[in-house]
Scaffold this motif. Structure first.
Motif: not given
Length: 565
Positions: A355-359
């Protein structure tokens, strides 16, 4: 840089993977022509959120490593299900993070070794000194002994203490073998390799996959197997299988086996070669022979250099995956303008929970405040602590079992521990608590802090200001004290050290502050009740105002004499 890398490669023979035969070895490449051929050895994959990390090594046919500084993340091609990574992947090589190395020194202590015990001890000490002192590698070494008996002797549990290892090696001179008239070489090697694989797996699991591991067995023997407890083919098959991984997160960790062999009366070089050598790497030897015991130090040092080279050529490459809700095959290799010929290694993982969170900030901040677990955030030392599943902090095993009165216990990993702590740790209602930071027992048993108070150094304090820096935080309390925690590379926590702190730590000096500011450039400043300003931390450009460019790890008065109100 690409040109210099190829030029460097021309001085070596063709590179080959531990896992697969590449085109370098299929007859298409003339090794005498100094072709540039790079091949990777896959070891482990780890995933967290939508972040992926891949552990691998690069070596040439002679086992010489490709140094870290020669390859950065931009030199690697990565695809997911045959699609190139998007620009949002934010690939990065994580250096010095989330990797653990374990080595078993497996020593033959049958009667034929007795005349050479002093030289064997000195050779093993040379190995320890080479990897832990000279190379300064973060490695844990265990010592295992065998003779003709069925079971290994766990002589020393894994440790990175040179003093402890050398002390145990001294004890070899007075060691009495259980069945010295026989040698269970095959069985001992089988057990050492298989148990090291399982140990690494459990180590990763109890640290909630905060590390990836690699194992090595360094065998010493001066003869062959005379006990006949296990056939050579069974032992050899395991040794070879343990060298490889099939690229799944559920695979057993790898173990590479090397041997120091004394060419004594019972030495059978062909049998040892069949047991140890890798048939996929006929031009690389995993055995170093000593014609006499006087060569032990140099032979052990050669093995140490070989292993150190492998460790130094290990890469942990991370990126953000765009995949969701599917099985993913990730392929990684070197770009064509880096290597004229190169193989591709593959891993598989399930992206169903992604899901989201890696940047772009993820790899820098993912481990903030964590000591273990997380995305390659580290592990706890088995000898004295365990990873708390909720806080991902390393907690003393003694406190887990409510032992804090000086008791001597053996923890689940076999290490003896003395459960003694500072004066603040005591039993309250039968439970060991640290009264320095326990809000229900602050300073003493039964003293509870109020709703808006925190327990710090045994006092119930109120935070009246919180200031966040780029990688550290500070709070001002109602007593005028300042507490900081987080990154501390330049002394920005003000506690007199450059050690990272995972809990609020008192700023030294005894000053009474009325305002603080944790700067974004690894420095902190505070205004005192008397109007003086103190700063500490990074001072590369004189930003602390003390007339120097020297970093300060304690509050330092800003010069000039001005009082600020």
């Amino acid at each position: 840089m690409v040109f210099s890398l190829k030029k460097w490669a021309l001085s070596f023979s063709c590179l080959i993977s531990f896992l697969v035969l590449s085109s370098c070895d299929d007859g298409d490449v003339n090794k005498e022509d100094s072709s540039s051929c790079f091949v990777l050895q896959q070891q482990r994959i780890n995933t967290e959120d939508s972040a992926v990390s891949i552990l691998f090594t690069v070596e040439n046919c002679n086992g010489e490593p490709v140094p870290h500084w020669m390859l950065t993340e931009k030199y690697f091609d990565i695809t997911e299900n045959n699609q190139e990574l998007s620009p949002e992947a934010h690939r990065e090589i994580l250096r010095g993070r989330g990797q653990e190395i374990f080595i078993n020194l497996l020593l033959d202590m049958s009667d034929s070794t007795k005349p050479n015990l002093i030289e064997l001890r000195d050779g093993a000490k040379k190995f320890v000194n080479s990897v832990l002192v000279e190379k300064e590698l973060d490695i844990k070494i265990a010592i295992e002994l065998f003779d003709g008996s069925a079971d290994l002797v766990k002589f020393q549990l894994p440790t990175s203490s040179v003093e402890t290892l050398n002390s145990k090696l001294d004890e070899l001179l007075t060691y009495t073998a259980i069945d010295g008239a026989s040698t269970n070489l095959n069985g001992a090697l089988f057990d050492s390799v298989s148990e090291l694989q399982q140990y690494q797996l459990s180590y990763m699991q109890r640290n909630y996959n905060g590390v990836v591991t690699t194992g090595y067995v360094v065998l010493f023997t001066d003869g062959g197997d005379s006990a006949g407890r296990l056939d050579a083919d069974t032992a050899s098959n395991l040794v070879q299988e343990a060298r490889y991984t099939l690229g799944s997160a559920t695979d057993l960790p790898t173990v590479q086996t090397y041997a120091v062999a004394l060419k004594g009366e019972d030495y059978d070089p062909e049998a040892l070669q069949n047991l140890i050598e890798n048939p996929l790497q006929e031009n690389i030897s995993y055995i170093v022979e000593a014609s006499s015991s006087s060569q032990f130090e140099s032979t052990f040092e050669q093995i140490a250099a070989r292993i150190s080279g492998q460790i130094e050529s290990t890469f942990l490459l991370a990126y953000c995956s765009s995949k969701r809700d599917e099985m993913v095959t990730v392929n990684i290799g070197l770009k064509s303008d880096v290597a004229e010929q190169a193989n591709t290694i593959s891993f598989t993982f399930d992206s169903n929970d992604f899901g989201p969170g890696c940047n772009q900030d993820y790899f820098e901040t993912a481990c903030d405040g964590l000591q273990c677990g997380g995305f390659n955030c580290g592990a706890c030392d088995d000898s004295d602590s365990i990873c708390d599943s909720e806080t991902l902090q390393c907690e003393s095993y003694c406190l887990e079992v409510n032992k804090c009165d000086g008791e001597i216990i053996t923890n689940p990993q076999g290490y003896e521990m003395e459960c003694s702590f500072g004066e603040s740790v005591t039993k309250c209602n039968g439970e060991c608590v640290d009264t320095a930071n326990n809000p229900n027992n602050c300073g003493e048993c039964g003293n509870s802090c109020g709703e808006f108070e925190e327990c710090l150094n045994g006092q119930c304090l109120t935070f009246i200001q919180i200031s966040a820096g780029s990688a550290h935080n500070c709070v001002l309390t109602n007593t005028g004290e300042v507490y900081c925690w987080g990154f501390n590379s330049s002394g920005q926590l003000g506690d007199g050290t450059t050690t990272e702190r995972f809990t609020p730590t008192l700023v030294t000096g005894g000053h009474s502050f009325i305002e603080i500011n944790a700067g974004i450039s690894h420095r902190t400043c505070g205004l005192t009740s008397t109007g003086e300003t103190y700063c500490w931390g990074k001072n590369e450009y004189g930003q602390l105002g003390d007339g120097t460019t020297t970093d300060r790890d304690t509050p330092t008065l800003v010069t000039g004499g001005a009082l600020l109100y």
